[in-house]
Motif scaffolding. Structure first.
Motif, PDB file in Angstrom:
ATOM      1  N   TYR A   1       2.522  -4.679   4.168  1.00 44.05           N
ATOM      2  CA  TYR A   1       1.266  -5.209   4.700  1.00 44.05           C
ATOM      3  C   TYR A   1       0.681  -4.262   5.735  1.00 44.05           C
ATOM      4  O   TYR A   1       1.419  -3.601   6.479  1.00 44.05           O
ATOM      5  N   ILE A   2      -0.635  -4.231   5.779  1.00 44.11           N
ATOM      6  CA  ILE A   2      -1.364  -3.534   6.838  1.00 44.11           C
ATOM      7  C   ILE A   2      -2.380  -4.512   7.415  1.00 44.11           C
ATOM      8  O   ILE A   2      -3.157  -5.113   6.666  1.00 44.11           O
TER       9      ILE A   2
ATOM     10  N   ILE B   1      -1.952   3.614  14.224  1.00 46.84           N
ATOM     11  CA  ILE B   1      -0.929   2.573  14.152  1.00 46.84           C
ATOM     12  C   ILE B   1      -0.465   2.184  15.558  1.00 46.84           C
ATOM     13  O   ILE B   1      -0.006   3.035  16.321  1.00 46.84           O
TER      14      ILE B   1
ATOM     15  N   SER C   1       4.661  -1.154  14.193  1.00 42.72           N
ATOM     16  CA  SER C   1       5.307  -1.097  12.879  1.00 42.72           C
ATOM     17  C   SER C   1       6.466  -2.091  12.910  1.00 42.72           C
ATOM     18  O   SER C   1       7.376  -1.963  13.728  1.00 42.72           O
TER      19      SER C   1
ATOM     20  N   ILE D   1       1.512  -2.191  10.723  1.00 39.82           N
ATOM     21  CA  ILE D   1       2.147  -2.153   9.404  1.00 39.82           C
ATOM     22  C   ILE D   1       3.418  -2.993   9.427  1.00 39.82           C
ATOM     23  O   ILE D   1       4.132  -3.044  10.433  1.00 39.82           O
TER      24      ILE D   1
ATOM     25  N   THR E   1       0.844  -1.194   0.000  1.00 37.81           N
ATOM     26  CA  THR E   1       0.000   0.000   0.000  1.00 37.81           C
ATOM     27  C   THR E   1       0.880   1.245   0.000  1.00 37.81           C
ATOM     28  O   THR E   1       1.888   1.300   0.712  1.00 37.81           O
TER      29      THR E   1
ATOM     30  N   THR F   1       4.181   0.485   2.457  1.00 35.37           N
ATOM     31  CA  THR F   1       4.355  -0.623   3.399  1.00 35.37           C
ATOM     32  C   THR F   1       3.893  -1.899   2.718  1.00 35.37           C
ATOM     33  O   THR F   1       3.019  -1.867   1.853  1.00 35.37           O
TER      34      THR F   1
ATOM     35  N   ASN G   1       6.880  -4.224   7.014  1.00 38.38           N
ATOM     36  CA  ASN G   1       7.749  -4.224   5.849  1.00 38.38           C
ATOM     37  C   ASN G   1       8.683  -5.426   5.963  1.00 38.38           C
ATOM     38  O   ASN G   1       9.393  -5.582   6.967  1.00 38.38           O
TER      39      ASN G   1
END
Length: 417
Positions: A61-62, A103, A106, A72, A44, A59, A74
């Motif tokens: 994936y969310i 969020i 991360s 999120i 995304t 990123t 990476n």
């Protein structure tokens, strides 16, 4: 559960690149179908707030949690200088994207073997943990670590469901109070604290000020000796970073009060219940042993025995010769402060705390069937020590979470209004 984690992690270890993406997608789909997460998205892109360029940050994936918070991720097969791109993306998303306020984690994700062969990655993670190096990612995980993280998140979801089921089974519907689910009540508290009209009513000492608002702001301004004329703004959020393990912090709401003298920040744990006791702590015996730093001691055996046996009656009857509940209580005495502050406020768990100032809870807000109480947690701890029954020397009830006998220890907090 541990064997399932190892099996799942091995699946991840054996895949790379597009295959890894496919497996992660499969895993997230499973969590969605199980009702552990609400939704997820793959790669995304985001623009910087106020700018139209759509590909400023990205990123891989969310994940959307059941309370509409976001995680999120990476992922990469190797740790190289290009990690700076991932860090740039995380920094941008968390500070300048339209999802930034939601969020709670991360995650930088790498294969297990990368942690074994790449000293640069190991040193980087160590420097981040020890606050030597800055990293906008809240978690740096191996594939195995990610599975642990997601399993712990799953446990927190199941715990919340169990609490809600208990409340639903005993809810008193008397026409004036119907109760709100925990997450819904948290949101109601946040919305109320963010209401500028309520701040103006409070500053003018109006009788129309909401009771809950008056309780919270009245206590905080009193504790910090803040005059009503000094108040500028109030900002609250229930977006609190996940612990390193993937579990929830004890703090449910973070409140910031802007005054003419500066900004005051405090943390609040919320208990929304109709019961006289509410679950407050749910961990493995190994975690009690780790936090209390009692590995290899007789006291550690007691936590393992209680986890295995699961109730006071079975615990007392099942202890081997040379062990007794009275001995357990005596051995626990020197650890009371650490024990109770970890169980209720979240302090002392140095392995899991990422941002103690925002994850440890200093205040307690209770809503019991519409009756409100707001107090410093330390004051409430003193209150329950003086007024509640003690089990093994502490004013908490001991049990095990539903369907987790032999796996975890659950503690319950007495509710006093």
């Amino acid at each position: 559960m541990e064997q399932n984690i190892i099996t799942e992690a091995n699946r991840l270890k054996n895949l790379a690149g597009q295959e890894l993406d496919a497996l992660l997608t499969l895993k997230f789909n499973e969590l969605k179908e199980q009702g552990i997460i609400k939704q997820f998205w793959g790669k995304t892109n985001f623009n910087h707030t106020g700018f139209t360029y759509k590909y400023q940050y990205k990123t891989n994936y969310i994940l959307k949690t059941l309370d509409d918070k976001l995680i999120i991720i990476n992922s990469s097969n190797s740790f190289r200088d290009r990690v700076k791109q991932d860090l740039y993306d995380f920094q941008g998303i968390m500070q300048h994207a339209d999802i930034s306020n939601d969020i709670i984690a991360s995650i930088l994700l790498y294969p297990d073997e990368e942690f074994e062969r790449n000293s640069g990655l190991v040193n980087f993670k160590s420097n981040v943990i020890n606050k030597v190096a800055y990293c906008p990612a809240s978690h740096i995980l191996s594939f195995t670590g990610l599975i642990h993280f997601l399993e712990n998140h799953k446990i927190t979801v199941e715990q919340e469901r169990e609490r809600e089921e208990e409340e639903a089974n005993s809810l008193i519907k008397d026409g004036s109070y119907y109760g709100l689910r925990g997450n819904a009540f948290e949101k109601e508290v946040v919305d109320l604290l963010n209401c500028y009209e309520q701040l103006n009513l409070f500053k003018s000492s109006s009788s129309e000020t909401d009771t809950l608002y008056r309780c919270v702001l009245g206590q905080l301004t009193s504790d910090y000796t803040i005059g009503l004329h000094e108040l500028i703004s109030v900002k609250a959020t229930n977006t609190v970073k996940k612990l390193a393990s993937g579990g929830n912090a004890k703090a449910d709401v973070i409140i910031e009060i802007q005054t003419v003298r500066g900004v005051l920040m405090e943390t609040i744990s919320i208990k929304n219940t109709t019961q006289n006791r509410v679950s407050c702590h749910d961990y493995r015996a190994e975690d009690f042993i780790r936090v209390l730093n009692i590995a290899g001691q007789k006291l550690a055996d007691y936590f393992l025995y209680y986890q295995e046996l699961g109730s006071h009656k079975d615990f007392v009857e099942g202890l081997p010769p040379g062990y007794s509940a009275e001995d357990f209580e005596a051995l626990l005495i020197p650890h009371h402060q650490t024990f109770i502050e970890w169980a209720l406020k979240g302090e002392h768990d140095h392995q899991n705390l990422i941002d103690p100032g925002k994850q440890v809870s200093n205040y307690l807000l209770i809503n019991k069937s519409g009756q409100i109480k707001f107090t410093k947690f330390d004051f409430y701890i003193d209150e329950i020590y003086k007024n509640c029954n003690h089990v093994y020397g502490v004013p908490l009830s001991w049990t095990y979470p539903s369907k987790k006998r032999g796996q975890r220890i659950q503690l319950k907090l007495p509710i006093i209004i």
